[in-house]
Write an enzyme that holds these catalytic residues in place. Structure first.
Site, PDB file in Angstrom:
ATOM      1  N   SER A 264      36.349  43.399  48.611  1.00 23.58           N
ATOM      2  CA  SER A 264      37.326  42.324  48.428  1.00 23.58           C
ATOM      3  C   SER A 264      37.186  41.660  47.069  1.00 23.58           C
ATOM      4  CB  SER A 264      37.124  41.276  49.514  1.00 23.58           C
ATOM      5  OG  SER A 264      35.932  40.556  49.242  1.00 23.58           O
ATOM      6  N   LYS A 265      38.151  40.826  46.791  1.00 22.87           N
ATOM      7  CA  LYS A 265      38.167  40.077  45.537  1.00 22.87           C
ATOM      8  C   LYS A 265      36.896  39.252  45.386  1.00 22.87           C
ATOM      9  CE  LYS A 265      40.292  38.414  41.881  1.00 22.87           C
ATOM     10  NZ  LYS A 265      39.081  37.804  41.380  1.00 22.87           N
ATOM     11  N   ARG A 266      36.472  38.674  46.486  1.00 21.96           N
ATOM     12  CA  ARG A 266      35.273  37.850  46.494  1.00 21.96           C
ATOM     13  C   ARG A 266      34.042  38.616  46.004  1.00 21.96           C
ATOM     14  NH1 ARG A 266      32.526  33.724  48.784  1.00 21.96           N
ATOM     15  NH2 ARG A 266      30.887  34.928  49.778  1.00 21.96           N
ATOM     16  N   ASP A 269      34.222  39.265  42.266  1.00 27.99           N
ATOM     17  CA  ASP A 269      33.874  38.067  41.505  1.00 27.99           C
ATOM     18  C   ASP A 269      32.375  37.814  41.541  1.00 27.99           C
ATOM     19  OD1 ASP A 269      36.509  37.748  40.987  1.00 27.99           O
ATOM     20  OD2 ASP A 269      36.846  36.214  42.517  1.00 27.99           O
TER      21      ASP A 269
END
Length: 510
Positions: A264-266, A269
């Site tokens: 995921s994006k999380r 990051d």
RNA sequence: GGUCCGUUCGUCUAGGGGUUAGGACGCCUGGUUUUCAUCCAGGUAACAGGGGUUCGAAUCCCCUACGGACUGCCA
């Protein structure tokens, strides 16, 4: 065998996820391998999730990474349109056919009524309430309502959806190219909505109708679609298309680098790597998500890396040109289990591809970056820098960020090196060197070396005594390319000036 | 919870009954390099567990465990 036709069908709800890029890649590799056709279809049936710019972003991303489609919304093709919203009229016909033949029905339940039904069932101990063969008999639909009432409601403009009438007892089997036979009992599938109250089809109907109409032969998509694949088989059957039904291949998921679960994006990051092929600016929030392109990845490297996430050719070769990838690709070598996203491997690939570029190509990349920094440099200089930096960069951007000193005199000096190597002996050597340089002409690496060696020899000093100090003066850094090369690129006068500046500024450290 | 899918070094993976379980990334050590990086050489490290089948199972079967996906008028 008929010509292979595959499609990549993203939904324009935002930037393209890297997993989507891999799905597109596998489709593309398979198409090329089989001499088939690649189709790009935009699945924009959910108008509430439409994001402006997302479609252009998807097209540009695929273009950047080198995935080309023969038929798509831009150039069209024989089975267009290639945007589902523009095909809206086509789906109703098939929904009607299903209704007419008793395989689908109208349902008038409001969202509130559906919620109430789910609550009721949950309270009764059902974990996953389904609108299924049992429940549908207690709801408001054309199966429970008298025909004239149904007609009156529809004529009166009452909102309705069309639901698939899933058979009560039926074993559905499908042969997946990656997982082989998968069977599911129909009582675990609920009466999925086919046509929404706004007249748009859901994914299930649209995808089956379009794949059939577009003569798709192989559906290669993510594993998240596996649970609904039996439903799609049912649709093909009811629509009378079962004998031309495409073959399915469900790809393993891309997993987070640590722990488990879908990438995921999380996670991206958290680990500081991009999740999207290109940078994406959210049109509503204005937030910016980083992209592989802007982070200095070469499209060929990313492609090679992605190809190996879930597939491998069975040989020990790691670096593949696109043509080689096409050549060795085959669906039966696709992995079943999910693959964790290992950014370090991606970095290694990038490094390998960077090293393979010519100095001219690398120089050009550097020039582009310098332009955005507002720095001028000749192509010759850029090329010379590239030649010296190519062995020590991971990203194209490193050409600039790791070697700013070629364009700007150092502002700071590596503290540790200064402490250990900056002393009177070194400074004396440096001073002798600048005087020797004063009477020189243009510097070549060879000439620089001659002068430097001669100076040290005359002063009775070893290389190791002066070299680190020279490097610090010139670059401010502890490591880097050959100093003689650096001096030739910088030019004689700049070298003299930087040494003098360093001697002045580092006075107290002697 | 239900349905479906999966499980070989930390990671990507090779492996279709007999292998010292191979490669790559990462990491560690040494060499080359006046530095850093590259490069070269070497090292570390895996068959989820339990039952079968078999003379012999990483490979075939079953069970268990663990993990994941799905479970929307989203795709």
């Amino acid at each position: 065998m008929t010509d292979v036709r595959v499609r990549f069908a993203p939904s324009p709800t935002g930037p393209l996820h890297i997993g989507g890029v891999r799905t597109a890649l596998y489709n593309y590799l398979f198409a090329k391998k089989m001499g088939g056709t690649m189709i790009l279809r935009i699945e924009d049936t959910d108008q509430t999730r439409y994001v402006p710019g997302a479609e252009d972003y998807i097209i540009e991303s695929l273009d950047w990474i080198g995935i080309k489609s023969e038929e798509n919304p831009v150039v069209g093709g024989p089975y267009g349109p290639y945007r589902q919203s523009e095909r809206k009229a086509m789906y109703g016909e098939y929904a009607q056919k299903l209704i007419d033949e008793g395989n689908a029905y109208y349902a008038f339940d409001t969202p509130e009524e559906l919620d109430a039904m789910r609550e009721r069932l949950k309270a009764g101990g059902v974990h996953t309430p389904q609108y299924n063969g049992l429940v549908r008999q207690q709801m408001k639909n054309s199966l429970t309502l008298p025909a004239d009432e149904v007609k009156a409601m529809i004529d009166g403009g009452e909102p309705y959806v069309v639901r698939l009438k899933v058979p009560l007892k039926d074993e559905i089997r499908l042969q997946d190219m990656v997982r082989d036979w998968v069977h599911v009992h129909s009582n675990t599938i609920d009466d999925k909505i086919l046509l929404k109250s706004d007249g748009m089809p859901t994914y299930h109907l649209a995808n089956v109708v379009d794949d059939h109409l577009m003569k798709i032969t192989h559906v290669i998509r993510g594993e998240e679609w596996l649970p609904s694949a039996p439903l799609h088989v049912l649709l093909y059957r009811f629509l009378g298309w079962e004998d031309t039904m495409p073959q399915f291949a469900h790809l393993p998921l891309l997993l987070k680098p640590d722990g488990n679960g879908k990438l995921s994006k999380r996670d991206a990051d958290k680990h500081g790597f991009p999740l999207y092929p290109m940078q994406w600016t959210d049109p509503k929030e204005g937030t910016v998500a980083s992209g592989f392109r802007e982070s200095g990845y070469l499209p060929e490297a990313l492609l090679n890396f992605l190809a190996f996430l879930g597939w491998n050719p069975g040989t020990e070769q790691e670096l593949f040109t696109f043509d080689e990838l096409v050549d060795s690709f085959s669906i039966d070598r696709i992995q079943k289990g999910g693959a964790k996203f290992d950014i370090q491997k991606a970095q290694w690939y990038n490094q390998q591809y960077l090293k393979q570029l010519s100095n001219a190509e690398l120089g050009q990349l550097l020039l582009e970056q310098l332009k955005t920094e507002g720095i001028e440099a000749s192509p010759e200089k850029a090329e010379a820098i590239a030649n010296n930096m190519k062995e020590r960069i991971t990203y194209t951007s490193d050409l600039w960020t790791e070697a700013k000193y070629f364009h700007i005199a150092p502002i700071e000096y590596d503290e540790k090196t200064v402490r250990k190597k900056w002393n009177e002996t070194a400074v004396n050597g440096l001073k002798a060197f600048t005087s020797a340089l004063a009477s020189e002409g243009d510097l070549t690496p060879e000439r620089a070396k001659e002068v430097f060696s001669k100076t040290l020899e005359d002063a009775g000093l070893g290389f190791g005594k002066v070299m680190p100090a020279l490097r610090i003066s010139l670059t401010g850094q502890a490591g880097g390319p050959d100093l003689m090369e650096i001096m030739a690129i910088l030019g004689r006068e700049e070298v003299i000036q930087r040494i003098e500046t360093a001697i002045t500024r580092l006075q107290e450290n002697v």
